[in-house]
Design a protein around this motif. Structure first.
Motif, PDB file in Angstrom:
ATOM      1  N   HIS A 115      42.982  30.310  63.999  1.00  0.00           N
ATOM      2  CA  HIS A 115      44.182  29.915  63.256  1.00  0.00           C
ATOM      3  C   HIS A 115      44.024  28.481  62.767  1.00  0.00           C
ATOM      4  O   HIS A 115      43.672  27.588  63.533  1.00  0.00           O
ATOM      5  CB  HIS A 115      45.400  30.034  64.168  1.00  0.00           C
ATOM      6  CG  HIS A 115      46.636  29.438  63.595  1.00  0.00           C
ATOM      7  ND1 HIS A 115      47.180  28.276  64.083  1.00  0.00           N
ATOM      8  CD2 HIS A 115      47.431  29.827  62.563  1.00  0.00           C
ATOM      9  CE1 HIS A 115      48.260  27.986  63.380  1.00  0.00           C
ATOM     10  NE2 HIS A 115      48.436  28.896  62.451  1.00  0.00           N
ATOM     11  N   ILE A 166      44.307  32.594  58.817  1.00  0.00           N
ATOM     12  CA  ILE A 166      43.721  33.334  59.932  1.00  0.00           C
ATOM     13  C   ILE A 166      42.386  33.926  59.507  1.00  0.00           C
ATOM     14  O   ILE A 166      42.265  34.484  58.417  1.00  0.00           O
ATOM     15  CB  ILE A 166      44.646  34.494  60.385  1.00  0.00           C
ATOM     16  CG1 ILE A 166      46.023  33.996  60.774  1.00  0.00           C
ATOM     17  CG2 ILE A 166      43.997  35.326  61.477  1.00  0.00           C
ATOM     18  CD1 ILE A 166      46.105  33.331  62.109  1.00  0.00           C
ATOM     19  N   THR A 203      50.635  32.230  64.066  1.00  0.00           N
ATOM     20  CA  THR A 203      49.684  33.324  64.274  1.00  0.00           C
ATOM     21  C   THR A 203      50.372  34.679  64.373  1.00  0.00           C
ATOM     22  O   THR A 203      49.710  35.698  64.432  1.00  0.00           O
ATOM     23  CB  THR A 203      48.881  33.096  65.568  1.00  0.00           C
ATOM     24  OG1 THR A 203      49.794  33.060  66.664  1.00  0.00           O
ATOM     25  CG2 THR A 203      48.094  31.813  65.509  1.00  0.00           C
TER      26      THR A 203
END
Length: 120
Positions: A12, A21, A58
């Motif tokens: 991340h 990502i 995330t």
């Protein structure tokens, strides 16, 4: 390994405008690559795509990053260069999914169907 047991590793990177990502298959090879760039990224990168989460860290929904988004954040539209930057500057996020147990062969389990003789 039981059914459903898996480990997911993602890198991340919190950018100026979005969260980025990159998925990694092998954390050990990735850690070696950080010190030895002669290791090909193909040995540990899961898919050569950069995903954005819409500023949700995330945990957000993943979307493919547009080339203009990559150019604005990383100064290049090259996905490979962007992935390399994320791998070098990002944080490792590792998730484990537990296995689940269940019947291995449903035809060997006892099924009781209502209305059949000799059943409860």
């Amino acid at each position: 390994m039981t059914k459903g047991e898996a480990t997911q590793i993602k890198i991340h990177y919190k950018g100026k405008e979005d969260d980025y990502i990159v998925f990694v298959d092998d954390n050990e090879t990735y850690q070696k690559w950080l010190n030895d760039k002669s290791i090909p990224m193909a040995h540990f990168v899961s898919t050569f795509k950069v995903f954005v989460t819409g500023k949700q860290g995330t945990q957000g929904q993943l979307h493919d990053a547009a080339n203009l988004t990559l150019a604005a954040e990383f100064g290049t539209e090259s996905v490979d260069d962007s992935i390399k930057f994320i791998l070098e500057k990002g944080n490792v996020q590792e998730s484990s999914f537990p296995g689940r147990n269940g019947p291995k062969n449903d035809s060997q389990t006892i099924n009781i169907v209502n209305g059949q003789p000799n059943t409860r």
